[in-house]
Design a protein around this motif. Structure first.
Motif: not given
Length: 400
Positions: A224-229, A295-302, A343-354
């Protein structure tokens, strides 16, 4: 040091009396040490008390019975109030006047003044002796009322304490009953067979099957994590294809982990304990999936951090930080750009987690709606149960 002021009285005691006084002095010194902030001051406090008591008596020469005087008067702390650090209105820990005693004296003086005013208002023209007698009588009446109130409050406190004790005992008894019930339920559960493989006395799920269930759950989660992206969430076929690819990859990893584990085993070691061997192999597969999941989670967040939503949030955060009033004089300077980029990197990371969280929730809801587990027919289940061997206990029950 403590008995220094009463050394002459000490010499007049018999051997037994000296032993009794020594024990009482040691007990009092231990109690006084518990009242002091700094250790080592109890002997001096007790010596001062003996000196004060002798001063009240008039000196050692006027003490006719040394032993009773030491035990009942010299050693006794006389609290003038409810504070256990009070001794004749003096604080044992500080050596100053007891503030609580001052409050009591103030209260008593205020009460006496009020009673005198009441007597004067009620009985005019009486003599001074009659006025004093009326005041004392009224004060005695108030003292009786205070004593009755004190007795009532003490009885209520004792009743409350008894009620709390009963409640505590009841709670302890209830906890003991619950503990015994849990132990009995656990004993019954321990004899249940495994729900997956049918192994007897496995508490409903043997160790190997428990590892397999966790491995399966993590495999589904990784898919499911891989399917999210990488999949179209509105297309169940696309999602199924991605999860199938992830499952195949993880199965290859688990198979590799099993082979590596088998290579480390000695010949004949697996046959010696098949149950432990099956659990060890299942645990090796679980470890392989657990290692791949981050690894799957990190790849999905990226990947989700590169989506249009994440980039939009990053640009908005960059502009907001760059427009702070402390950067208005030089919005394109090094400090402003560094803060805006952070600030942009933090916003990008928050959006990816969301996005990851929301898409996973969407996929789980879709899977719950579309998943249909076909229950085995009673014919197949009875055939499986009939093929299961009976242990000695169950065979005996059936024969009986």
């Amino acid at each position: 040091m403590a008995l220094g002021p009463v050394a002459w009285l000490w010499e007049r005691l018999s051997g037994w009396q000296q032993d009794q006084v020594e024990a009482a002095v040691k007990t009092e010194l231990t109690r006084l040490e518990g009242l002091l902030a700094l250790p080592g001051g109890a002997p001096r406090l007790l010596a001062d008390r003996f000196a004060d008591r002798l001063g009240e008596t008039g000196g050692e020469a006027l003490v006719d019975a040394p032993f009773p005087w030491l035990i009942r008067r010299g050693l006794v702390q006389r609290q003038a109030c409810s504070d256990r650090r009070c001794d004749d209105g003096i604080r044992l820990d500080s050596g100053g006047e007891c503030e609580n005693c001052g409050n009591i004296i103030h209260i008593r003086r205020g009460r006496r003044a009020r009673v005198a005013a009441e007597v004067d208002a009620r009985s005019r023209g009486i003599s001074a002796a009659e006025r004093q007698a009326a005041i004392e009588e009224r004060l005695r009446q108030l003292a009786v009322v205070d004593a009755e109130d004190f007795v009532w409050r003490r009885q209520r406190a004792e009743a409350d304490q008894a009620r709390r004790g009963a409640a505590r005992a009841e709670a302890e008894a209830r906890e003991e009953r619950e503990r015994q019930a849990a132990a009995a339920a656990d004993a019954v559960r321990q004899i249940l067979p495994c729900e997956d493989c049918g192994r007897d006395r496995s508490a409903g799920l043997c160790e190997a099957c428990g590892y397999r269930r966790r491995t399966e759950a993590l495999t589904v989660e990784a898919g499911l994590i891989a399917a999210t992206w990488s999949a179209d969430l509105a297309d169940p076929g696309d999602v199924a294809a991605v999860t199938a690819d992830v499952r195949a990859s993880l199965e290859a990893d688990t198979e590799r982990a099993r082979r590596e584990f088998l290579d480390l085993m000695e010949p004949g070691e697996l046959e010696a304990d098949p149950v432990a061997a099956a659990a060890a192999l299942a645990f090796a597969a679980l470890q392989a999936v657990e290692a791949a999941l981050p690894e799957y989670r990190g790849s999905a967040l990226g990947r989700l951090g590169q989506t249009e939503e994440a980039e939009t949030e990053a640009r908005r955060a960059y502009r907001t930080e760059q427009g702070r009033r402390w950067f208005q004089h030089n919005p394109h300077g090094a400090h402003a750009v560094a803060a805006a980029s952070k600030a942009a990197d933090a916003a990008r990371a928050r959006t990816a987690h969301y996005l990851l969280t929301s898409r996973l929730e969407q996929l789980r809801e879709q899977a719950a709606c579309t998943e249909q587990v076909a229950a085995a027919s009673w014919t197949d289940r009875l055939a499986q149960l009939a093929a299961r061997p009976l242990d000695g206990d169950r065979a005996g029950v059936v024969i009986a």
